[in-house]
Scaffold this motif. Structure first.
Motif, short mmCIF file in Angstrom:
data_model
loop_
_atom_site.label_atom_id
_atom_site.label_comp_id
_atom_site.label_asym_id
_atom_site.label_seq_id
_atom_site.Cartn_x
_atom_site.Cartn_y
_atom_site.Cartn_z
N LYS A 2 -0.75 55.71 69.59
CA LYS A 2 -0.12 55.38 70.82
C LYS A 2 -0.55 54.27 71.72
O LYS A 2 -1.63 54.50 71.78
CB LYS A 2 0.32 56.60 71.59
CG LYS A 2 1.12 57.75 70.86
CD LYS A 2 1.37 58.84 71.83
CE LYS A 2 2.43 59.81 71.05
NZ LYS A 2 2.66 61.10 71.81
N LYS A 3 0.16 53.80 72.39
CA LYS A 3 -0.26 52.34 73.39
C LYS A 3 -1.12 53.37 74.36
O LYS A 3 -2.11 52.63 74.65
CB LYS A 3 0.67 51.72 74.14
CG LYS A 3 1.45 50.86 72.84
CD LYS A 3 2.53 50.07 73.74
CE LYS A 3 3.49 49.26 72.83
NZ LYS A 3 4.39 48.43 73.44
N ILE A 4 -0.86 54.12 74.97
CA ILE A 4 -1.82 54.81 76.06
C ILE A 4 -3.00 55.28 75.43
O ILE A 4 -4.01 55.25 76.09
CB ILE A 4 -0.81 55.94 76.70
CG1 ILE A 4 -1.46 56.49 77.95
CG2 ILE A 4 -0.53 57.31 75.71
CD1 ILE A 4 -0.61 57.52 78.69
N ASP A 5 -2.81 55.85 74.34
CA ASP A 5 -4.37 56.18 73.73
C ASP A 5 -5.17 55.17 73.44
O ASP A 5 -6.31 55.10 73.65
CB ASP A 5 -4.12 57.18 72.64
CG ASP A 5 -3.41 58.39 72.91
OD1 ASP A 5 -3.72 58.90 73.91
OD2 ASP A 5 -2.55 59.10 71.89
N PHE A 10 -9.89 51.75 75.23
CA PHE A 10 -10.39 50.29 75.62
C PHE A 10 -11.23 50.76 77.11
O PHE A 10 -12.22 50.24 77.34
CB PHE A 10 -9.19 49.41 76.09
CG PHE A 10 -9.90 48.10 76.63
CD1 PHE A 10 -10.07 46.99 75.83
CD2 PHE A 10 -9.58 48.06 78.22
CE1 PHE A 10 -10.38 45.82 76.57
CE2 PHE A 10 -10.20 46.92 78.64
CZ PHE A 10 -10.49 45.72 77.80
N LEU A 11 -10.40 51.51 77.95
CA LEU A 11 -11.02 51.92 79.34
C LEU A 11 -12.52 52.43 79.04
O LEU A 11 -13.40 52.48 79.70
CB LEU A 11 -10.05 52.58 80.16
CG LEU A 11 -8.81 51.68 80.47
CD1 LEU A 11 -7.98 52.74 81.38
CD2 LEU A 11 -9.22 50.63 81.50
N GLU A 32 -9.12 61.85 80.70
CA GLU A 32 -7.65 61.67 79.89
C GLU A 32 -7.21 60.37 79.87
O GLU A 32 -7.90 59.45 79.38
CB GLU A 32 -6.62 62.77 80.48
CG GLU A 32 -7.19 64.02 80.05
CD GLU A 32 -6.23 65.29 80.50
OE1 GLU A 32 -5.13 64.92 81.15
OE2 GLU A 32 -6.51 66.33 80.10
N HIS A 33 -6.32 59.98 80.95
CA HIS A 33 -5.44 58.80 80.86
C HIS A 33 -5.66 58.08 82.27
O HIS A 33 -4.87 57.58 82.58
CB HIS A 33 -4.05 58.81 80.44
CG HIS A 33 -3.96 59.30 78.93
ND1 HIS A 33 -2.77 60.26 78.52
CD2 HIS A 33 -4.40 58.66 77.71
CE1 HIS A 33 -3.10 60.49 77.12
NE2 HIS A 33 -3.96 59.51 76.87
N LEU A 45 -2.78 55.29 83.55
CA LEU A 45 -2.29 54.51 82.62
C LEU A 45 -0.69 54.91 82.45
O LEU A 45 -0.52 56.01 82.30
CB LEU A 45 -2.90 54.89 81.16
CG LEU A 45 -4.35 54.11 81.00
CD1 LEU A 45 -4.80 54.50 79.81
CD2 LEU A 45 -3.99 52.53 81.01
N SER A 46 0.09 53.90 82.19
CA SER A 46 1.34 54.16 81.91
C SER A 46 1.60 54.45 80.44
O SER A 46 0.73 54.26 79.72
CB SER A 46 2.39 52.94 82.48
OG SER A 46 2.15 52.14 81.61
N LYS A 47 2.72 55.01 79.96
CA LYS A 47 3.04 54.99 78.61
C LYS A 47 2.98 53.90 77.99
O LYS A 47 2.75 53.88 76.61
CB LYS A 47 4.30 55.73 78.42
CG LYS A 47 4.59 57.14 79.07
CD LYS A 47 5.68 57.81 78.65
CE LYS A 47 5.97 59.13 79.17
NZ LYS A 47 7.33 59.53 79.06
#
Length: 287
Positions: A2-5, A10-11, A32-33, A45-47
């Motif tokens: 998923k984009k969020i993962d 990256f972060l 987490e996010h 982070l957004s979805k």
């Protein structure tokens, strides 16, 4: 993934690039996010896999229709000569790249497509719709919504800063550019999209001519040793893209609708891109 993962990964690898816009401490971990700073401030982070760093709401003049039209024109090659020049100025060694005012992300993605895949790249813009579009691109770049005047990045982290038609915050540029790093800024020349400009505005109109001398002079004041390179070429405009060309720039904001209708009824086959690429290496004196 998923984009969020993918964005969280990256972060986790590059947490040191970012600093908290509230207390200015560098973020020190990802939970987490979320990015979290030592003071406990966090940004989530957004979805779509992007971060929103703005501390106040700011309206962007570029709406969804303009951004979509801009993407279609850029993907048709409007800025290819510019992104080729950006890529040519980057060393072959891995770079940490920041695209200032990245819009919908196509130019940064195009620059990275020239590279060997080992760069770290971040793009930011004040426009949330633009960044949402950027996250749809097939690129390894990370995107966020942020303010040029208060960039959420730690000191001396970027080896290359790209500025394509965006305003400049020279104090911030000097703060975030690493020693030996470079600032590559593109400004329009008088003949940029000249066919469209002359078609929309009558000769006596204030918008009929563009003069970049004030921007150029200010840049040279900050970076007297800067070099400049003129980039000029023509791009074919397919009939089905002409409406996008008219919509993608702010020119139509100040134009008479009857005039716009006349121009739309007589599309021209090509458009001129005429810009100056300014290249500077901020010295320790500027910091």
């Amino acid at each position: 993934m998923k984009k969020i993962d993918r964005a969280a990964a990256f972060l986790g690898q590059h947490v040191g690039l970012f600093r908290c816009p509230v207390c200015h401490d560098p973020y020190d971990h990802v939970a987490e996010h979320s990015l979290v700073c030592p003071q406990g401030h966090n940004v989530d982070l957004s979805k779509k896999g992007m971060l929103y760093f703005m501390q106040r709401a700011v309206a962007s003049e570029y709406d969804d229709a303009m951004l979509a039209a801009r993407r279609r024109m850029l993907q048709a090659g409007l800025f290819t000569g510019i992104t080729d020049a950006f890529a040519a100025h980057l060393p072959a060694t891995p770079q940490t790249i920041l695209d200032v005012g990245c819009g919908e992300g196509t130019p940064l993605a195009a620059v990275l497509a020239h590279r060997n895949g080992h760069d770290t790249a971040v793009g930011f813009d004040i426009s949330k719709p633009g960044i949402n579009l950027a996250t749809q691109l097939d690129t390894k770049a990370f995107f966020c919504v942020a303010d040029l005047a208060q960039m959420p990045f730690t000191d001396q982290q970027f080896t290359a800063v790209l500025d394509l038609f965006s305003p400049s915050a020279y104090k911030e540029f000097n703060r975030i550019i690493a020693p030996g790093g470079q600032l590559l800024k593109v400004i329009p020349n008088a003949d940029y999209l000249i066919e469209l400009r002359q078609a929309i505005f009558p000769a006596g109109n204030a918008h009929a001519q563009y003069d970049n001398s004030n921007v150029l002079e200010l840049f040279k004041q900050h970076y007297p040793q800067a070099t400049s390179e003129r980039i000029r070429y023509q791009v074919p405009v397919a009939p089905e893209r002409f409406a996008d060309l008219m919509l993608m720039t702010p020119m139509h904001w100040g134009a008479n609708q009857d005039r716009l209708d006349q121009v739309a009824a007589q599309p021209f086959p090509a458009i001129t891109v005429d810009v100056t690429l300014l290249c500077a290496q901020p010295s320790e004196v500027n910091r």
